[in-house]
Design a protein around this motif. Structure first.
Motif, mmCIF file in Angstrom:
data_model
loop_
_atom_site.group_PDB
_atom_site.id
_atom_site.type_symbol
_atom_site.label_atom_id
_atom_site.label_comp_id
_atom_site.label_asym_id
_atom_site.label_seq_id
_atom_site.Cartn_x
_atom_site.Cartn_y
_atom_site.Cartn_z
ATOM 1 N N PHE A 186 0.821 -1.207 0.000
ATOM 2 C CA PHE A 186 0.000 0.000 0.000
ATOM 3 C C PHE A 186 0.856 1.259 0.000
ATOM 4 C CE2 PHE A 186 -3.158 -3.100 1.443
ATOM 5 C CZ PHE A 186 -4.237 -2.734 0.649
ATOM 6 N N SER A 187 2.072 1.168 0.561
ATOM 7 C CA SER A 187 2.987 2.307 0.482
ATOM 8 C C SER A 187 3.348 2.596 -0.972
ATOM 9 C CB SER A 187 4.259 2.028 1.299
ATOM 10 O OG SER A 187 3.965 1.903 2.663
ATOM 11 N N ASN A 188 3.628 1.532 -1.742
ATOM 12 C CA ASN A 188 3.948 1.721 -3.162
ATOM 13 C C ASN A 188 2.793 2.381 -3.909
ATOM 14 O OD1 ASN A 188 6.372 0.519 -2.673
ATOM 15 N ND2 ASN A 188 6.121 -1.162 -4.098
ATOM 16 N N LEU A 189 1.562 1.912 -3.633
ATOM 17 C CA LEU A 189 0.410 2.464 -4.337
ATOM 18 C C LEU A 189 0.165 3.930 -3.951
ATOM 19 C CD1 LEU A 189 -2.076 -0.561 -4.169
ATOM 20 C CD2 LEU A 189 -0.711 0.189 -6.122
ATOM 21 N N ILE A 190 0.303 4.226 -2.663
ATOM 22 C CA ILE A 190 0.104 5.620 -2.227
ATOM 23 C C ILE A 190 1.200 6.517 -2.797
ATOM 24 C CG2 ILE A 190 0.077 7.136 -0.225
ATOM 25 C CD1 ILE A 190 -1.259 4.867 1.341
ATOM 26 N N GLU A 191 2.452 6.034 -2.765
ATOM 27 C CA GLU A 191 3.552 6.828 -3.310
ATOM 28 C C GLU A 191 3.389 7.046 -4.811
ATOM 29 O OE1 GLU A 191 7.197 4.985 -2.205
ATOM 30 O OE2 GLU A 191 6.990 5.457 -0.067
ATOM 31 N N ASN A 192 2.917 6.034 -5.527
ATOM 32 C CA ASN A 192 2.645 6.226 -6.951
ATOM 33 C C ASN A 192 1.594 7.311 -7.160
ATOM 34 O OD1 ASN A 192 4.469 4.397 -7.883
ATOM 35 N ND2 ASN A 192 2.992 2.820 -8.425
ATOM 36 N N GLY A 193 0.555 7.280 -6.315
ATOM 37 C CA GLY A 193 -0.464 8.306 -6.418
ATOM 38 C C GLY A 193 0.080 9.697 -6.162
ATOM 39 N N LEU A 194 0.971 9.820 -5.153
ATOM 40 C CA LEU A 194 1.569 11.124 -4.857
ATOM 41 C C LEU A 194 2.529 11.554 -5.964
ATOM 42 C CD1 LEU A 194 2.318 10.597 -1.057
ATOM 43 C CD2 LEU A 194 0.511 12.003 -2.047
ATOM 44 N N LYS A 195 3.193 10.566 -6.574
ATOM 45 C CA LYS A 195 4.237 10.879 -7.548
ATOM 46 C C LYS A 195 3.665 11.294 -8.900
ATOM 47 C CE LYS A 195 7.599 7.989 -7.500
ATOM 48 N NZ LYS A 195 8.393 6.750 -7.734
ATOM 49 N N TYR A 196 2.561 10.642 -9.324
ATOM 50 C CA TYR A 196 2.073 10.842 -10.692
ATOM 51 C C TYR A 196 0.788 11.670 -10.761
ATOM 52 C CZ TYR A 196 5.457 7.196 -11.717
ATOM 53 O OH TYR A 196 6.624 6.471 -11.825
ATOM 54 N N THR A 197 0.468 12.389 -9.696
ATOM 55 C CA THR A 197 -0.676 13.297 -9.729
ATOM 56 C C THR A 197 -0.192 14.743 -9.722
ATOM 57 O OG1 THR A 197 -0.853 13.131 -7.315
ATOM 58 C CG2 THR A 197 -2.253 11.675 -8.621
ATOM 59 N N ARG A 198 -1.132 15.654 -9.782
ATOM 60 C CA ARG A 198 -0.814 17.072 -9.826
ATOM 61 C C ARG A 198 -1.282 17.743 -8.541
ATOM 62 N NH1 ARG A 198 -4.300 16.986 -15.196
ATOM 63 N NH2 ARG A 198 -5.543 15.980 -13.568
ATOM 64 N N PRO A 199 -0.747 18.881 -8.231
ATOM 65 C CA PRO A 199 -1.216 19.596 -7.032
ATOM 66 C C PRO A 199 -2.737 19.781 -7.074
ATOM 67 C CG PRO A 199 0.767 20.638 -7.871
ATOM 68 C CD PRO A 199 0.374 19.600 -8.882
ATOM 69 N N GLY A 200 -3.369 19.523 -5.935
ATOM 70 C CA GLY A 200 -4.810 19.622 -5.830
ATOM 71 C C GLY A 200 -5.538 18.306 -6.062
ATOM 72 N N ASP A 201 -4.843 17.294 -6.608
ATOM 73 C CA ASP A 201 -5.480 15.998 -6.832
ATOM 74 C C ASP A 201 -5.665 15.240 -5.517
ATOM 75 O OD1 ASP A 201 -5.832 16.226 -9.541
ATOM 76 O OD2 ASP A 201 -3.864 15.407 -10.032
ATOM 77 N N THR A 202 -6.522 14.231 -5.575
ATOM 78 C CA THR A 202 -6.849 13.444 -4.385
ATOM 79 C C THR A 202 -6.447 11.989 -4.592
ATOM 80 O OG1 THR A 202 -8.727 14.879 -3.847
ATOM 81 C CG2 THR A 202 -8.720 12.673 -2.861
ATOM 82 N N ILE A 203 -5.820 11.404 -3.559
ATOM 83 C CA ILE A 203 -5.512 9.969 -3.534
ATOM 84 C C ILE A 203 -6.412 9.357 -2.460
ATOM 85 C CG2 ILE A 203 -3.802 8.199 -3.098
ATOM 86 C CD1 ILE A 203 -2.620 11.670 -3.947
ATOM 87 N N SER A 204 -7.270 8.415 -2.860
ATOM 88 C CA SER A 204 -8.208 7.795 -1.921
ATOM 89 C C SER A 204 -7.923 6.307 -1.805
ATOM 90 C CB SER A 204 -9.660 8.018 -2.385
ATOM 91 O OG SER A 204 -9.869 7.444 -3.656
#
Length: 411
Positions: A300-318
């Motif tokens: 889950f750390s990998n998935l969350i980090e991917n979400g933080l890495k490949y999104t833009r400011p203001g996006d949401t990771i759920s």
């Protein structure tokens, strides 16, 4: 008819009349009929009131007619023959067909009963055979499902107990699994050896760098490259190890997936805030599964980090956890730009990266490691369809389902 004609030839009409009268008076349980007319067509003897309607009166001197099936009176059908005797005396003889008809009816009922019994026996035999085949195929499908999921390639199909075609099929499938397992082990050993042996020269290179007169910037850059390379080989070793242990329950303990996600939320909330992202975690109760807490945390750390890495400011990771029957469904989604459609098929293969991520640090092993860890726990990740962004779902087997039957393994 021939007997009456012979009697007439020998003793003339009086004897014939007496013979017919005797038979008519005595009666015939078989229902025979007799009619003798004089030259003027009047009754001389017999057991009918008159010549039967529908039957032609024969002319003098004609031979006996072939038997015709006709209905005479209330006695049913009879087989009738007539003859015109010399002197102009018509005579008619008929025998009842009821005994024949009754016999044929009985035979028809016997044949129908026998045919029905044979049909029922055939249907029962077919049902039993089909049921046995269906049960065997269902057992094979269950074994193959567990081999493809939690059982791993170490599992084998049971049922080698005969010379049937199904037993032969089970033997062929087990032989194929043996071959796959052998190739998989060979591939794993090769990967382990290469990854392990490459770490040693890399460590030596780092030692040699200490002896070189390099400025701090160059040294830091080389150190970072070496650390990235070592992390790359560590990831490859982890993937190989997870693939080798896929589906095995040894070493796994009851784990509360909700607790892991709550801990990761506390860890990544500050990181998401610094990156101007929003991290949302929603986990229900009773999300217990059999697993390795360290590996699940890494997944889950990998998935969350991917979400933080490949999104833009203001996006949401759920991150959400839900229950569906005896399964736990985890979903990690973001509202970022998503991925190209042609990359979805190879997303979980090593070194797979999108065209718009080449400038982002990484080797494309994060989702490969996610897949390996999921397979280690008998699960399989998939890309979920979303209107915007990107989402990965994984179905986990609830802890209560691990008390089921195991696959028979080869000795």
């Amino acid at each position: 008819m021939q007997g009456f004609a012979a009697l007439y030839d020998q003793r003339r009409i009086v004897s014939l009349r007496e013979a017919i009268a005797y038979r008519a008076d005595k009666g015939d349980p078989a229902g025979s009929i007799y009619v003798l007319l004089d030259r003027n067509g009047k009754m001389l003897a017999g057991n009918l009131a008159d010549w039967p309607a529908g039957i032609k009166v024969p002319e003098e001197g004609t031979g006996p007619t072939k038997g015709d099936r006709v209905a005479v009176g209330a006695g049913g059908d009879r087989l009738v023959s007539s003859q015109g005797l010399r002197g102009g005396f018509p005579v008619l003889v008929g025998v009842s067909l009821n005994p024949v008809d009754q016999t044929l009816t009985r035979m028809l009922w016997v044949l129908c009963g026998f045919g029905s019994a044979m049909l029922m026996a055939g249907l029962c035999a077919a049902w039993l055979t089909a049921s046995a085949a269906r049960n065997r195929i269902a057992a094979m499908n269950a074994d193959l499902s567990r081999i493809g999921g939690a059982g791993g390639v170490a599992g084998r199909l049971g049922g080698l107990d005969g010379t049937s075609e199904q037993s032969a099929l089970v033997g062929h499938i087990n032989a194929m699994l043996d071959r796959i397992s052998h190739l998989f082990d060979a591939h794993q050993r090769l990967g382990n050896v290469v990854a392990h042996e490459m770490r040693t020269p890399l460590s030596r290179i780092r030692t040699q760098l200490d002896r070189l007169d390099l400025d701090d910037v160059s040294r830091a850059g080389l150190d970072e490259e070496i650390r990235n390379t070592i992390r790359l080989f560590d990831s490859l070793l982890s993937i190989a190890q997870m693939d080798a242990e896929a589906g095995r329950s040894e070493g796994l303990v009851p784990v509360d997936l909700s607790a892991i996600l709550r801990g990761l939320q506390q860890l990544y909330d500050p990181v998401a805030e610094d990156a101007s992202r929003h991290l949302e975690v929603e986990a229900g109760v009773d999300m217990m599964l059999l697993g390795d807490p360290d590996l699940l945390t890494q997944l889950f750390s990998n998935l969350i980090e991917n979400g933080l890495k490949y999104t833009r400011p203001g996006d949401t990771i759920s991150v959400t956890l839900t229950r569906s029957d005896q399964r736990i469904i985890s979903r990690v989604a973001d509202t970022g730009p998503g991925i190209q459609a042609d990359l979805k098929a190879d997303l979980f293969t090593p070194f797979a990266r999108g065209a718009n991520t080449q400038k982002t640090p990484g080797h494309g092993l994060g989702l490969s490691l996610v897949r390996a860890i999921a397979l280690r726990h008998g699960a399989r990740p998939r890309v979920a369809e979303v209107e915007k962004g990107f989402a990965i779902e994984i179905d986990w087997l609830h802890l209560s389902m691990h008390s089921g039957d195991r696959i028979s393994e080869s000795s």
